[in-house]
Enzyme design. Structure first.
Site, PDB file in Angstrom:
ATOM      1  N   ILE A 229      -8.282   3.106  -4.215  1.00  0.00           N
ATOM      2  CA  ILE A 229      -8.113   3.697  -5.542  1.00  0.00           C
ATOM      3  C   ILE A 229      -6.638   3.487  -5.875  1.00  0.00           C
ATOM      4  CG2 ILE A 229      -7.786   6.000  -4.505  1.00  0.00           C
ATOM      5  CD1 ILE A 229      -8.879   7.254  -7.061  1.00  0.00           C
ATOM      6  N   SER A 230      -6.356   3.021  -7.087  1.00  0.00           N
ATOM      7  CA  SER A 230      -4.974   2.682  -7.442  1.00  0.00           C
ATOM      8  C   SER A 230      -4.092   3.919  -7.436  1.00  0.00           C
ATOM      9  CB  SER A 230      -4.919   2.046  -8.833  1.00  0.00           C
ATOM     10  OG  SER A 230      -5.698   0.887  -8.886  1.00  0.00           O
ATOM     11  N   GLN A 231      -2.787   3.681  -7.231  1.00  0.00           N
ATOM     12  CA  GLN A 231      -1.780   4.736  -7.349  1.00  0.00           C
ATOM     13  C   GLN A 231      -1.792   5.263  -8.800  1.00  0.00           C
ATOM     14  OE1 GLN A 231       2.050   3.030  -6.932  1.00  0.00           O
ATOM     15  NE2 GLN A 231       3.133   4.977  -7.160  1.00  0.00           N
TER      16      GLN A 231
END
Ligand code: SAH
Length: 209
Positions: free
Chosen positions: A51-53
């Site tokens: 999951i992206s930052q």
């Protein structure tokens, strides 16, 4: 809370900050990592993906300059978190994911939160989703060697494409604005690290995947 953290950096679009306050990130991470859901860091979601930052999702969302009426295409659904943020910011989101188990999990998370304007499809997103084109905004959540021609073609005139491009290990996040049928402008938004965009108009798919 994520929104407070983003405000202290260069995220100033009030609608973007409100979207981060509204979407519970813990619903998009594996249960055993829920207590880390509000760290400003990428987290593993299985299938070797992350999951992206939040900060990177926020920079992307802000760069798309959404006002609420747009149809947005996202490539790389992953957990579905960025799709949910975009769903708060725009009228409709079409999000494409190449790994079926991730697409299904994202659909379940989005359904459980009542998102009816976010549509997830399982296919190769380097080819876009022609049935919904043209898009006022396109966000790519995986690093590409170069902007896929299919995505450039599916961008509306005046539309924005935000995409990490460059090498497999690090990329520049760029915003491409379609100025006319044939003219595109490009701005640099900084250094980023994304998982690779694998597909017909991205990096070659390894034989094990
Ligand atoms: N936006 C996501 C980030 C996921 S990481 C989130 O908020 O969780 C990037 C995702 O892009 C991975 O799930 C990966 O499987 C996917 N991906 C890579 N190449 C792709 C392609 N050609 N089409 C669609 N998805 C792709």
């Amino acid at each position: 809370m994520v929104a407070d953290h983003l405000r202290r950096r260069d995220i100033h679009d009030q609608r973007v900050l409100a979207a981060f306050a509204a979407v519970p990130r813990e619903r998009f991470v594996p249960e055993d990592l829920a207590e880390r859901a509000y760290d400003d860091a990428p987290l593993p979601i299985g299938e070797e993906q992350t999951i992206s930052q939040p900060y990177v999702v926020a920079i992307t969302a802000q760069a798309l300059r959404l006002q609420g009426h747009e149809r947005v295409l996202e490539i790389g659904t992953g957990s579905g978190y960025a799709a949910a943020i975009l769903g708060v910011l725009a009228h409709e989101v079409i999000s494409v994911e190449r790994i079926e188990t991730l697409a299904n999990r994202a659909i379940a998370a989005l359904d459980s939160l009542g998102f009816t304007n976010v549509h997830v499809h399982h296919t190769d997103g380097t080819l876009g989703w022609p049935a919904g084109a043209p898009y006022e905004a396109i966000a790519v959540a995986a690093g590409a060697p170069a902007p896929p021609p299919a995505l450039l073609a599916q961008l509306a005139i005046g539309g924005r494409l935000v995409i990490p491009t460059g090498g497999a290990d690090s990329q520049r996040l760029v915003r491409i604005t379609r100025k006319s049928d044939i003219d595109y402008g490009e701005e640099d938004l900084g250094d980023v690290r994304f998982v690779p965009l694998l597909g017909a108009q991205g990096w070659p798919v390894p034989s094990t995947r």
